[in-house]
Design a protein around this motif. Structure first.
Motif, PDB file in Angstrom:
ATOM      1  N   ARG A 108       0.839  -1.192   0.000  1.00  0.00           N
ATOM      2  CA  ARG A 108       0.000   0.000   0.000  1.00  0.00           C
ATOM      3  C   ARG A 108       0.882   1.253   0.000  1.00  0.00           C
ATOM      4  NH1 ARG A 108      -4.622   0.298   4.441  1.00  0.00           N
ATOM      5  NH2 ARG A 108      -5.220  -1.530   3.174  1.00  0.00           N
ATOM      6  N   GLY A 109       0.575   2.184  -0.865  1.00  0.00           N
ATOM      7  CA  GLY A 109       1.347   3.405  -0.973  1.00  0.00           C
ATOM      8  C   GLY A 109       2.510   3.316  -1.947  1.00  0.00           C
ATOM      9  N   ARG A 111       2.544   3.355  -5.329  1.00  0.00           N
ATOM     10  CA  ARG A 111       2.447   4.369  -6.380  1.00  0.00           C
ATOM     11  C   ARG A 111       2.700   5.766  -5.819  1.00  0.00           C
ATOM     12  NH1 ARG A 111       0.355   2.800 -11.238  1.00  0.00           N
ATOM     13  NH2 ARG A 111      -0.498   0.677 -11.344  1.00  0.00           N
ATOM     14  N   ALA A 112       2.186   6.015  -4.636  1.00  0.00           N
ATOM     15  CA  ALA A 112       2.414   7.322  -4.022  1.00  0.00           C
ATOM     16  C   ALA A 112       3.899   7.550  -3.752  1.00  0.00           C
ATOM     17  CB  ALA A 112       1.618   7.428  -2.717  1.00  0.00           C
ATOM     18  N   LEU A 115       5.531   8.457  -7.091  1.00  0.00           N
ATOM     19  CA  LEU A 115       5.193   9.836  -7.452  1.00  0.00           C
ATOM     20  C   LEU A 115       5.923  10.841  -6.567  1.00  0.00           C
ATOM     21  CD1 LEU A 115       1.354   9.514  -8.120  1.00  0.00           C
ATOM     22  CD2 LEU A 115       3.202   9.712  -9.807  1.00  0.00           C
ATOM     23  N   THR A 116       6.127  10.488  -5.308  1.00  0.00           N
ATOM     24  CA  THR A 116       6.855  11.379  -4.407  1.00  0.00           C
ATOM     25  C   THR A 116       8.299  11.539  -4.854  1.00  0.00           C
ATOM     26  OG1 THR A 116       5.439  10.705  -2.562  1.00  0.00           O
ATOM     27  CG2 THR A 116       7.549  11.749  -2.015  1.00  0.00           C
TER      28      THR A 116
END
Length: 286
Positions: A108-109, A111-112, A115-116
């Motif tokens: 979970r997280g 992709r974030a 992107l970060t």
């Protein structure tokens, strides 16, 4: 039975034109480097002449000896090498683990996180100077190798993660699974199968980290304000400023510039084969 000799294929005019164009572009690109080395071997009187001298006939290494006599080159060289080595090792270690996590695991997280990484690369470095200076001053790391290395690592790691992610994603996970079927553990399968295939990518990423740490100027200018602790770009700036107080000796300036570029050239000679294959393999899948 008669054998007819095979006809050699004549090169197409388009290929010849592209080859000539490539040579011209290469000559234009390499000429400033040649001019720098050529000027470093000539006395300042010859360089100030209205007639350019394209070959260093009658030249000498006096400009290099004058640079060495200053006594500040080798401390700056040692500091640059130390910082570059720390940055390369730490960036490859952290980026390698992060790239493995992004490419091999689904969490979970994820992709974030990717992107970060891209967002951090978009931040202008100049906007962080004040915060970086105050942070280093609060922990007494101004004018230190560790302080500059931490800032460089934080700046280089995001893009290094993005580079290594493409290399790791380009190696099928089925290779490790097949090795595990043959009796290897996950760690043994990774070390024997996957890691050797990642060597070109590690070299290419290491070259990027080395160049960023070696050539960086603005952060070092803010954090390293003590004349006794300077990297080679700062040393070269100080050398030019010292020459500007009198008549600038361009022969010595070019000799100093050659000495700054020489370690990078030597480094490339050792890793160019691995780097080329690494850049090609990293472009296959991202």
């Amino acid at each position: 039975m008669t054998v007819t000799p095979s006809r050699r294929r004549r090169p197409r005019p388009g290929r010849i034109l592209l080859g000539v164009l490539g040579v011209v572009v290469a000559l234009v690109w390499i000429f400033p480097v040649y001019w720098m080395v050529n000027s470093s071997l000539l006395p300042n009187v010859v360089l100030q002449s209205a007639t350019p001298t394209f070959l260093p006939f009658g030249g000498s290494f006096d400009n290099f000896l004058a640079v060495f006599r200053g006594g500040t080159f080798f401390p700056a060289l040692g500091m640059s090498l130390t910082i570059a080595l720390i940055v390369v090792v730490c960036c490859l270690f952290f980026a390698f683990l992060a790239a493995l996590a992004i490419s091999r695991f689904r969490f979970r997280g994820r992709r974030a996180f990717v992107l970060t990484i891209l967002f951090i690369q978009m931040l202008p470095a100049e906007g962080l100077f004040i915060a970086q200076y105050k942070l280093m001053a609060s922990v007494n790391l101004l004018n230190t190798v560790l302080g500059v290395s931490i800032i460089y690592i934080a700046a280089v790691v995001p893009f290094t993660i993005w580079m290594l992610r493409g290399f790791v994603a380009g190696i099928p996970a089925e290779l490790e699974e097949a090795a595990m079927v043959d009796g290897l553990s996950r760690t043994q399968a990774f070390l024997r199968i996957t890691f050797p295939l990642l060597a070109p990518g590690l070299v290419a990423s290491g070259v990027y980290a080395f160049l960023q740490a070696w050539n960086e100027f603005t952060v070092a200018l803010v954090v390293l304000q003590n004349n006794s602790s300077q990297t080679l770009p700062l040393w070269l700036r100080g050398f030019i400023q010292a020459s500007a107080s009198k008549a600038i000796d361009w022969g010595q300036v070019m000799a100093a510039s050659t000495l700054v570029a020489l370690p990078v050239i030597i480094f490339f000679l050792f890793v160019q084969g691995r780097m080329t294959s690494g850049l090609v393999s990293g472009a296959v899948k991202g």
